[in-house]
Scaffold this motif. Structure first.
Motif, short mmCIF file in Angstrom:
data_model
loop_
_atom_site.label_atom_id
_atom_site.label_comp_id
_atom_site.label_asym_id
_atom_site.label_seq_id
_atom_site.Cartn_x
_atom_site.Cartn_y
_atom_site.Cartn_z
N LYS A 4 20.90 -0.86 -4.42
CA LYS A 4 18.75 -0.37 -4.35
C LYS A 4 19.42 1.71 -3.06
O LYS A 4 19.76 1.72 -3.11
CB LYS A 4 18.80 -1.57 -2.66
CG LYS A 4 19.24 -3.28 -3.77
CD LYS A 4 18.94 -4.24 -2.78
CE LYS A 4 18.86 -5.34 -3.72
NZ LYS A 4 18.68 -6.44 -2.36
N VAL A 5 17.60 1.38 -3.76
CA VAL A 5 17.29 2.93 -2.78
C VAL A 5 16.19 2.40 -2.31
O VAL A 5 15.24 1.80 -2.78
CB VAL A 5 16.99 3.94 -4.18
CG1 VAL A 5 16.64 5.11 -3.05
CG2 VAL A 5 17.90 4.29 -4.76
N GLU A 6 16.19 2.38 -1.21
CA GLU A 6 14.90 2.36 -0.57
C GLU A 6 13.86 3.51 -0.42
O GLU A 6 14.11 4.80 -0.10
CB GLU A 6 14.95 2.26 1.13
CG GLU A 6 13.69 1.95 2.41
CD GLU A 6 14.28 1.55 3.57
OE1 GLU A 6 15.42 2.30 3.95
OE2 GLU A 6 13.19 2.60 4.10
N ILE A 7 12.55 3.86 -0.58
CA ILE A 7 11.44 4.40 -0.94
C ILE A 7 10.47 3.81 -0.06
O ILE A 7 9.97 3.63 0.49
CB ILE A 7 10.98 3.96 -2.08
CG1 ILE A 7 11.34 4.15 -3.60
CG2 ILE A 7 9.63 5.57 -2.23
CD1 ILE A 7 12.72 4.88 -3.63
N LYS A 8 10.85 5.29 1.03
CA LYS A 8 9.54 5.68 1.96
C LYS A 8 8.39 5.72 1.47
O LYS A 8 7.89 6.14 0.96
CB LYS A 8 10.34 6.48 3.00
CG LYS A 8 11.24 6.59 3.91
CD LYS A 8 12.17 7.68 4.49
CE LYS A 8 13.46 7.21 5.29
NZ LYS A 8 13.88 8.56 5.70
N GLY A 9 7.50 4.60 2.12
CA GLY A 9 6.20 5.19 2.45
C GLY A 9 6.13 4.35 0.79
O GLY A 9 4.85 4.58 0.19
N LEU A 10 6.79 3.12 0.96
CA LEU A 10 6.31 2.36 -0.73
C LEU A 10 4.59 1.86 -0.01
O LEU A 10 3.96 1.64 -1.37
CB LEU A 10 6.83 1.09 -0.34
CG LEU A 10 7.21 0.60 -1.89
CD1 LEU A 10 7.00 1.45 -3.43
CD2 LEU A 10 8.39 -0.29 -2.09
N GLU A 11 4.17 1.14 1.36
CA GLU A 11 3.07 0.88 1.24
C GLU A 11 1.82 1.43 1.06
O GLU A 11 0.74 1.34 0.19
CB GLU A 11 3.37 -0.48 2.88
CG GLU A 11 4.21 -1.08 2.93
CD GLU A 11 3.80 -2.27 1.83
OE1 GLU A 11 5.05 -2.73 1.96
OE2 GLU A 11 3.07 -2.70 1.94
N GLU A 12 1.75 2.58 1.48
CA GLU A 12 0.66 3.45 0.81
C GLU A 12 0.87 3.64 -0.53
O GLU A 12 -0.19 3.65 -1.02
CB GLU A 12 1.80 5.10 1.66
CG GLU A 12 0.95 4.98 2.93
CD GLU A 12 2.11 4.38 3.78
OE1 GLU A 12 2.54 4.76 4.91
OE2 GLU A 12 3.15 4.33 3.19
N LEU A 13 1.87 3.78 -1.35
CA LEU A 13 2.03 3.96 -2.42
C LEU A 13 1.42 2.52 -3.58
O LEU A 13 0.57 3.03 -4.57
CB LEU A 13 3.59 4.03 -3.39
CG LEU A 13 3.82 4.47 -4.82
CD1 LEU A 13 2.69 5.40 -5.45
CD2 LEU A 13 5.14 4.08 -4.88
N LYS A 14 1.85 1.50 -3.23
CA LYS A 14 1.28 0.47 -3.43
C LYS A 14 -0.03 -0.06 -3.37
O LYS A 14 -0.91 -0.01 -4.15
CB LYS A 14 1.55 -0.84 -2.75
CG LYS A 14 2.83 -1.75 -2.92
CD LYS A 14 3.48 -2.14 -2.41
CE LYS A 14 4.73 -2.79 -2.76
NZ LYS A 14 5.46 -4.17 -1.63
N SER A 15 -1.23 0.87 -1.80
CA SER A 15 -2.52 0.89 -1.90
C SER A 15 -3.17 1.59 -3.34
O SER A 15 -3.97 1.74 -3.66
CB SER A 15 -2.93 1.53 -0.76
OG SER A 15 -2.79 1.02 0.14
N SER A 16 -2.50 2.80 -3.45
CA SER A 16 -2.97 3.74 -4.87
C SER A 16 -2.68 2.36 -5.88
O SER A 16 -3.57 3.64 -7.29
CB SER A 16 -1.77 5.20 -4.46
OG SER A 16 -2.22 5.97 -3.10
N PHE A 17 -1.57 2.30 -5.87
CA PHE A 17 -1.87 1.41 -7.04
C PHE A 17 -3.35 0.89 -7.64
O PHE A 17 -3.73 0.75 -8.46
CB PHE A 17 -0.72 0.59 -7.09
CG PHE A 17 0.91 0.63 -7.03
CD1 PHE A 17 0.84 2.05 -7.72
CD2 PHE A 17 1.64 0.22 -7.46
CE1 PHE A 17 2.59 3.00 -7.84
CE2 PHE A 17 3.38 0.13 -7.01
CZ PHE A 17 3.22 1.82 -7.51
N LYS A 18 -3.80 0.20 -6.71
CA LYS A 18 -5.19 -0.67 -6.81
C LYS A 18 -6.23 0.61 -6.73
O LYS A 18 -7.04 0.01 -7.91
CB LYS A 18 -5.57 -1.13 -5.66
CG LYS A 18 -4.53 -2.48 -5.75
CD LYS A 18 -4.74 -3.27 -4.45
CE LYS A 18 -4.18 -4.16 -3.83
NZ LYS A 18 -3.98 -5.31 -2.11
N LYS A 19 -6.01 1.85 -6.75
CA LYS A 19 -7.05 3.09 -6.74
C LYS A 19 -7.38 3.77 -7.83
O LYS A 19 -8.10 3.24 -8.82
CB LYS A 19 -7.04 3.13 -5.76
CG LYS A 19 -7.30 3.40 -4.68
CD LYS A 19 -7.33 4.35 -3.43
CE LYS A 19 -8.08 3.29 -1.98
NZ LYS A 19 -6.95 4.48 -1.53
#
Length: 118
Positions: A4-19
């Motif tokens: 497993k690799v942890e990706i920092k800033g993933l929550e911000e990335l998820k917001s961009s997915f929607k946009k």
């Protein structure tokens, strides 16, 4: 065998997915591709070499927002994880650790590109 690799800033990335799904697919897909290639390049030097078959048996696959790397040699898992008769030599795990900063950089860059294009 799972790494497993942890990706920092993933929550911000998820917001961009929607946009902007297309931007995300493009730039995150590139980051995933580069990450898998980097893990493989970093894992090869850690891979035990007897005949060279194990080093030559890496297989990468890619899909929409996903990628995987495995070693397809029939005995790869035994070498990596060990057995009751042999200590494991976790070459894939070592390669992943060695690639962590590069992987983080790929995803940071992808997020920057997405933000600039939004």
């Amino acid at each position: 065998m799972s790494i497993k690799v942890e990706i920092k800033g993933l929550e911000e990335l998820k917001s961009s997915f929607k946009k902007s799904p297309e931007l995300v697919k493009k730039y995150i897909g590139e980051a995933i591709n580069k990450s898998i290639q980097t893990i493989q390049a970093k894992a090869v030097p850690f891979t035990p070499k007897d005949t060279g078959f194990l080093k030559g048996s890496f297989s990468a696959s890619f899909g929409t927002l996903r990628g995987s790397l495995e070693n397809t040699a029939p005995y790869a898992g035994y070498v990596h994880d060990g057995t009751k008769f042999m200590k494991g030599r976790p070459y894939l795990e070592q390669g992943t650790r060695a690639a962590e900063s590069a992987i983080q950089s790929f995803f940071d860059s992808a997020m920057d590109k997405i933000a600039k294009e939004l």
